[in-house]
Structures are given as structure tokens and as C-alpha cells.
Design a protein around this motif. Structure first.
Motif, PDB file in Angstrom:
ATOM      1  N   PRO A  44       0.795  -1.239   0.000  1.00 50.08           N
ATOM      2  CA  PRO A  44       0.000   0.000   0.000  1.00 50.08           C
ATOM      3  C   PRO A  44       0.826   1.287   0.000  1.00 50.08           C
ATOM      4  CG  PRO A  44      -0.938  -1.571   1.532  1.00 50.08           C
ATOM      5  CD  PRO A  44       0.379  -2.142   1.071  1.00 50.08           C
ATOM      6  N   MET A  45       2.141   1.172   0.170  1.00 52.72           N
ATOM      7  CA  MET A  45       2.991   2.357   0.095  1.00 52.72           C
ATOM      8  C   MET A  45       2.953   2.955  -1.311  1.00 52.72           C
ATOM      9  SD  MET A  45       4.940   3.719   2.489  1.00 52.72           S
ATOM     10  CE  MET A  45       5.592   2.378   3.435  1.00 52.72           C
ATOM     11  N   VAL A  46       2.818   2.107  -2.315  1.00 51.90           N
ATOM     12  CA  VAL A  46       2.790   2.565  -3.706  1.00 51.90           C
ATOM     13  C   VAL A  46       1.602   3.503  -3.945  1.00 51.90           C
ATOM     14  CG1 VAL A  46       2.510   1.817  -6.094  1.00 51.90           C
ATOM     15  CG2 VAL A  46       4.103   0.624  -4.592  1.00 51.90           C
ATOM     16  N   PRO A  47       0.367   3.073  -3.678  1.00 48.81           N
ATOM     17  CA  PRO A  47      -0.732   4.019  -3.899  1.00 48.81           C
ATOM     18  C   PRO A  47      -0.729   5.181  -2.905  1.00 48.81           C
ATOM     19  CG  PRO A  47      -1.590   1.964  -3.036  1.00 48.81           C
ATOM     20  CD  PRO A  47      -0.131   1.745  -3.332  1.00 48.81           C
ATOM     21  N   ALA A  48      -0.233   4.972  -1.703  1.00 52.17           N
ATOM     22  CA  ALA A  48      -0.200   6.079  -0.741  1.00 52.17           C
ATOM     23  C   ALA A  48       0.638   7.229  -1.293  1.00 52.17           C
ATOM     24  CB  ALA A  48       0.364   5.605   0.598  1.00 52.17           C
ATOM     25  N   PHE A  49       1.763   6.913  -1.892  1.00 51.34           N
ATOM     26  CA  PHE A  49       2.611   7.944  -2.481  1.00 51.34           C
ATOM     27  C   PHE A  49       1.987   8.500  -3.755  1.00 51.34           C
ATOM     28  CE2 PHE A  49       6.123   9.330  -5.216  1.00 51.34           C
ATOM     29  CZ  PHE A  49       6.749  10.229  -4.372  1.00 51.34           C
ATOM     30  N   ALA A  50       1.579   7.610  -4.639  1.00 48.12           N
ATOM     31  CA  ALA A  50       1.058   8.045  -5.936  1.00 48.12           C
ATOM     32  C   ALA A  50      -0.213   8.864  -5.794  1.00 48.12           C
ATOM     33  CB  ALA A  50       0.814   6.836  -6.831  1.00 48.12           C
ATOM     34  N   MET A 115       9.333   8.885   2.470  1.00 47.55           N
ATOM     35  CA  MET A 115       8.010   8.537   2.977  1.00 47.55           C
ATOM     36  C   MET A 115       8.020   7.127   3.565  1.00 47.55           C
ATOM     37  SD  MET A 115       4.378   8.282   1.042  1.00 47.55           S
ATOM     38  CE  MET A 115       3.868   6.594   1.161  1.00 47.55           C
ATOM     39  N   THR A 116       8.745   6.225   2.937  1.00 53.59           N
ATOM     40  CA  THR A 116       8.846   4.856   3.451  1.00 53.59           C
ATOM     41  C   THR A 116       9.525   4.849   4.816  1.00 53.59           C
ATOM     42  OG1 THR A 116       8.957   4.034   1.188  1.00 53.59           O
ATOM     43  CG2 THR A 116       9.642   2.525   2.910  1.00 53.59           C
ATOM     44  N   VAL A 117      10.571   5.656   4.971  1.00 51.79           N
ATOM     45  CA  VAL A 117      11.231   5.776   6.278  1.00 51.79           C
ATOM     46  C   VAL A 117      10.248   6.328   7.317  1.00 51.79           C
ATOM     47  CG1 VAL A 117      13.004   7.066   7.548  1.00 51.79           C
ATOM     48  CG2 VAL A 117      13.573   5.993   5.370  1.00 51.79           C
ATOM     49  N   LEU A 118       9.484   7.347   6.938  1.00 60.70           N
ATOM     50  CA  LEU A 118       8.506   7.942   7.859  1.00 60.70           C
ATOM     51  C   LEU A 118       7.445   6.924   8.270  1.00 60.70           C
ATOM     52  CD1 LEU A 118       7.336  10.501   9.262  1.00 60.70           C
ATOM     53  CD2 LEU A 118       6.038  10.886   7.155  1.00 60.70           C
ATOM     54  N   TRP A 138      16.807  -5.573  11.924  1.00 59.26           N
ATOM     55  CA  TRP A 138      17.147  -6.273  10.688  1.00 59.26           C
ATOM     56  C   TRP A 138      15.878  -6.635   9.914  1.00 59.26           C
ATOM     57  CZ3 TRP A 138      21.639  -5.964   8.594  1.00 59.26           C
ATOM     58  CH2 TRP A 138      22.756  -5.812   9.382  1.00 59.26           C
ATOM     59  N   ALA A 139      14.859  -7.076  10.629  1.00 56.17           N
ATOM     60  CA  ALA A 139      13.596  -7.426   9.976  1.00 56.17           C
ATOM     61  C   ALA A 139      12.947  -6.189   9.355  1.00 56.17           C
ATOM     62  CB  ALA A 139      12.651  -8.077  10.980  1.00 56.17           C
ATOM     63  N   VAL A 140      13.008  -5.079  10.061  1.00 56.18           N
ATOM     64  CA  VAL A 140      12.459  -3.826   9.526  1.00 56.18           C
ATOM     65  C   VAL A 140      13.249  -3.406   8.290  1.00 56.18           C
ATOM     66  CG1 VAL A 140      12.062  -1.380  10.026  1.00 56.18           C
ATOM     67  CG2 VAL A 140      11.563  -3.087  11.766  1.00 56.18           C
ATOM     68  N   GLY A 141      14.562  -3.538   8.337  1.00 57.63           N
ATOM     69  CA  GLY A 141      15.392  -3.196   7.185  1.00 57.63           C
ATOM     70  C   GLY A 141      15.109  -4.074   5.979  1.00 57.63           C
ATOM     71  N   TRP A 142      14.894  -5.382   6.228  1.00 55.20           N
ATOM     72  CA  TRP A 142      14.598  -6.292   5.126  1.00 55.20           C
ATOM     73  C   TRP A 142      13.194  -6.081   4.576  1.00 55.20           C
ATOM     74  CZ3 TRP A 142      18.119  -7.979   2.248  1.00 55.20           C
ATOM     75  CH2 TRP A 142      19.351  -8.348   2.748  1.00 55.20           C
ATOM     76  N   GLN A 143      12.324  -5.448   5.355  1.00 56.28           N
ATOM     77  CA  GLN A 143      11.008  -5.068   4.817  1.00 56.28           C
ATOM     78  C   GLN A 143      11.106  -3.724   4.094  1.00 56.28           C
ATOM     79  OE1 GLN A 143       7.797  -4.501   7.674  1.00 56.28           O
ATOM     80  NE2 GLN A 143       6.347  -5.342   6.197  1.00 56.28           N
ATOM     81  N   PHE A 144      11.996  -2.870   4.555  1.00 56.14           N
ATOM     82  CA  PHE A 144      12.189  -1.562   3.936  1.00 56.14           C
ATOM     83  C   PHE A 144      12.739  -1.694   2.507  1.00 56.14           C
ATOM     84  CE2 PHE A 144      15.190   1.867   2.921  1.00 56.14           C
ATOM     85  CZ  PHE A 144      14.339   2.965   2.965  1.00 56.14           C
ATOM     86  N   LEU A 145      13.728  -2.539   2.328  1.00 51.11           N
ATOM     87  CA  LEU A 145      14.388  -2.657   1.028  1.00 51.11           C
ATOM     88  C   LEU A 145      13.428  -3.029  -0.107  1.00 51.11           C
ATOM     89  CD1 LEU A 145      17.045  -2.489  -0.539  1.00 51.11           C
ATOM     90  CD2 LEU A 145      17.416  -4.892   0.029  1.00 51.11           C
ATOM     91  N   PRO A 146      12.642  -4.108   0.003  1.00 48.64           N
ATOM     92  CA  PRO A 146      11.728  -4.404  -1.115  1.00 48.64           C
ATOM     93  C   PRO A 146      10.620  -3.374  -1.262  1.00 48.64           C
ATOM     94  CG  PRO A 146      11.480  -6.037   0.625  1.00 48.64           C
ATOM     95  CD  PRO A 146      12.631  -5.166   1.002  1.00 48.64           C
ATOM     96  N   THR A 147      10.273  -2.700  -0.169  1.00 46.00           N
ATOM     97  CA  THR A 147       9.244  -1.661  -0.263  1.00 46.00           C
ATOM     98  C   THR A 147       9.757  -0.480  -1.076  1.00 46.00           C
ATOM     99  OG1 THR A 147       8.317  -2.338   1.871  1.00 46.00           O
ATOM    100  CG2 THR A 147       7.713  -0.157   1.069  1.00 46.00           C
ATOM    101  N   VAL A 148      10.994  -0.079  -0.860  1.00 40.19           N
ATOM    102  CA  VAL A 148      11.566   1.028  -1.627  1.00 40.19           C
ATOM    103  C   VAL A 148      11.742   0.632  -3.088  1.00 40.19           C
ATOM    104  CG1 VAL A 148      13.673   2.402  -1.913  1.00 40.19           C
ATOM    105  CG2 VAL A 148      12.659   2.173   0.320  1.00 40.19           C
ATOM    106  N   LEU A 149      12.018  -0.627  -3.337  1.00 35.17           N
ATOM    107  CA  LEU A 149      12.190  -1.087  -4.708  1.00 35.17           C
ATOM    108  C   LEU A 149      10.866  -1.135  -5.486  1.00 35.17           C
ATOM    109  CD1 LEU A 149      14.859  -3.886  -4.226  1.00 35.17           C
ATOM    110  CD2 LEU A 149      15.184  -1.555  -5.098  1.00 35.17           C
ATOM    111  N   LEU A 150       9.742  -0.907  -4.821  1.00 37.09           N
ATOM    112  CA  LEU A 150       8.443  -0.852  -5.495  1.00 37.09           C
ATOM    113  C   LEU A 150       8.168   0.504  -6.148  1.00 37.09           C
ATOM    114  CD1 LEU A 150       6.133  -2.636  -2.888  1.00 37.09           C
ATOM    115  CD2 LEU A 150       6.931  -3.540  -5.070  1.00 37.09           C
ATOM    116  N   TYR A 151       9.076   1.471  -5.984  1.00 35.78           N
ATOM    117  CA  TYR A 151       8.821   2.813  -6.516  1.00 35.78           C
ATOM    118  C   TYR A 151       8.453   2.840  -8.005  1.00 35.78           C
ATOM    119  CZ  TYR A 151       9.370   7.340  -8.533  1.00 35.78           C
ATOM    120  OH  TYR A 151       9.141   8.462  -9.268  1.00 35.78           O
ATOM    121  N   PRO A 152       9.070   2.054  -8.883  1.00 31.27           N
ATOM    122  CA  PRO A 152       8.683   2.134 -10.301  1.00 31.27           C
ATOM    123  C   PRO A 152       7.185   1.939 -10.542  1.00 31.27           C
ATOM    124  CG  PRO A 152      10.731   0.945 -10.106  1.00 31.27           C
ATOM    125  CD  PRO A 152      10.231   1.174  -8.700  1.00 31.27           C
ATOM    126  N   PHE A 153       6.525   1.166  -9.686  1.00 29.47           N
ATOM    127  CA  PHE A 153       5.080   0.989  -9.822  1.00 29.47           C
ATOM    128  C   PHE A 153       4.335   2.269  -9.435  1.00 29.47           C
ATOM    129  CE2 PHE A 153       6.802  -3.269  -9.148  1.00 29.47           C
ATOM    130  CZ  PHE A 153       6.365  -3.879 -10.314  1.00 29.47           C
TER     131      PHE A 153
END
Length: 169
Positions: A44-50, A115-118, A138-153
Motif C-alpha cells: 500500500p505504500m505505492v498508492p499512498a505515495f502516488a 516517505m517509506t522511512v517515515l 534487521w527485519a524492519v530493514g529487510w522489509q524496507f528494502l523491497p518496499t523502496v524497490l516498489l517505486y517504479p510501480f
């Protein structure tokens, strides 16, 4: 067919909402590939930003509330944790919207990362306040990385509908 499409609510709000629900459920299935679990990005980070970049809307925060409550129920987090976190990120980008108009994709990706960091920071703090112990970084970081990689969508959604309503430029 290039250019902006008409801004029908079902197209720019409903379709991304259903896609996020389906992908969240799909990625939460107990499937292991090469001995590893699938990543669980916050789709849901993708539509929240878009949605915040495309235009102000009364329906977008309501849909983010629904997506956040769905995440809470699916992941077993306290009810309202992801809803509040997503709405906080949406509000921040909506506030900065005038600065984002006309920016390049790289600049928008940086804003998406902020925004993902926030959002994840708010989720981290709310979880820490509720449970009394901090979540694993570490778990938060591993969730952060794929979430940031969703930006192209998110960028694709913005490109598709950004110029559809000239009243909000």
C-alpha cells in the motif's frame, strides 16, 4: 495509446487498491524459495505515495485506512497501526505535493524513500510503544528494502494519471 487518461475513481483508486490486496495476500503465503521466505513489502505504500502526488482526494485517505486495517488484520498487528502509519506518510507527501510537481523520477524516488522511512518509523515506534520492546531492526530493514524497490510501480501510476485533471497542477 499515450497521454493521460480520464480520472475515473475506479481506475486510479480502485484498481491499485485491489492489486495491493491481492499482492499482499500472495506474498504472505507460506511459500519458501531456495530456503527463504518471500519478502513482505508494504504494497500500500505505492498508492499512498502516488495518490498524494496525483491529486488531493477525499476517497484516497479512506482507501488507505481500509488498506492499513487490512494489513493489521492480516499481519496480526494492533488494529490501526498500519492505517495511522500510511495516513501519516500520505499526509506528508500531500503537504509536499507542490514541491514534487514536475520533479524527475529520481527525485520522486528519494521522496518515496523518505516517505517509506517515515511510515516504517511510525510503525516501529507505535509497535515499540504498544509492546514495550522494539521490533528487530534487521527485519524492519529487510522489509524496507523491497518496499523502496516498489517505486517504479508508483511512478507508473503517477505518469498514467498525473495530467488527467488540470485543476490540481
Amino acid at each position: 495509446m499515450g497521454g493521460a487518461r480520464p480520472l475515473a475513481p475506479w481506475r486510479w483508486l480502485g484498481v491499485p487498491l485491489v492489486q495491493c490486496l491481492a499482492l499482499t495476500v500472495l506474498f504472505s503465503l507460506p511459500f519458501r524459495a531456495f530456503g527463504l521466505n518471500l519478502p513482505e513489502p508494504i504494497f500500500p505504500m505505492v498508492p499512498a505515495f502516488a495518490w498524494a502526488v496525483i491529486r488531493p482526494s477525499f476517497l484516497a485517505p479512506l482507501m488507505l485506512l481500509a488498506l492499513g486495517l487490512f494489513l493489521d488484520l492480516l499481519w496480526g498487528t494492533p488494529l490501526g497501526l498500519w492505517a495511522v502509519s500510511l495516513l501519516l506518510g500520505y499526509g506528508a507527501i500531500l503537504w509536499a505535493r507542490s514541491m514534487l510537481t514536475g520533479q524527475s523520477g529520481a527525485v520522486l524516488w528519494i521522496w518515496y524513500g523518505a516517505m517509506t522511512v517515515l511510515v516504517m518509523g511510525a510503525g516501529y515506534l507505535l509497535t515499540m510503544m504498544n509492546g514495550g520492546t522494539p521490533p528487530n531492526l534487521w527485519a524492519v530493514g529487510w522489509q524496507f528494502l523491497p518496499t523502496v524497490l516498489l517505486y517504479p510501480f508508483a511512478h507508473r501510476l503517477i505518469e498514467r494519471f498525473e495530467d488527467a485533471d488540470v485543476r490540481f497542477r
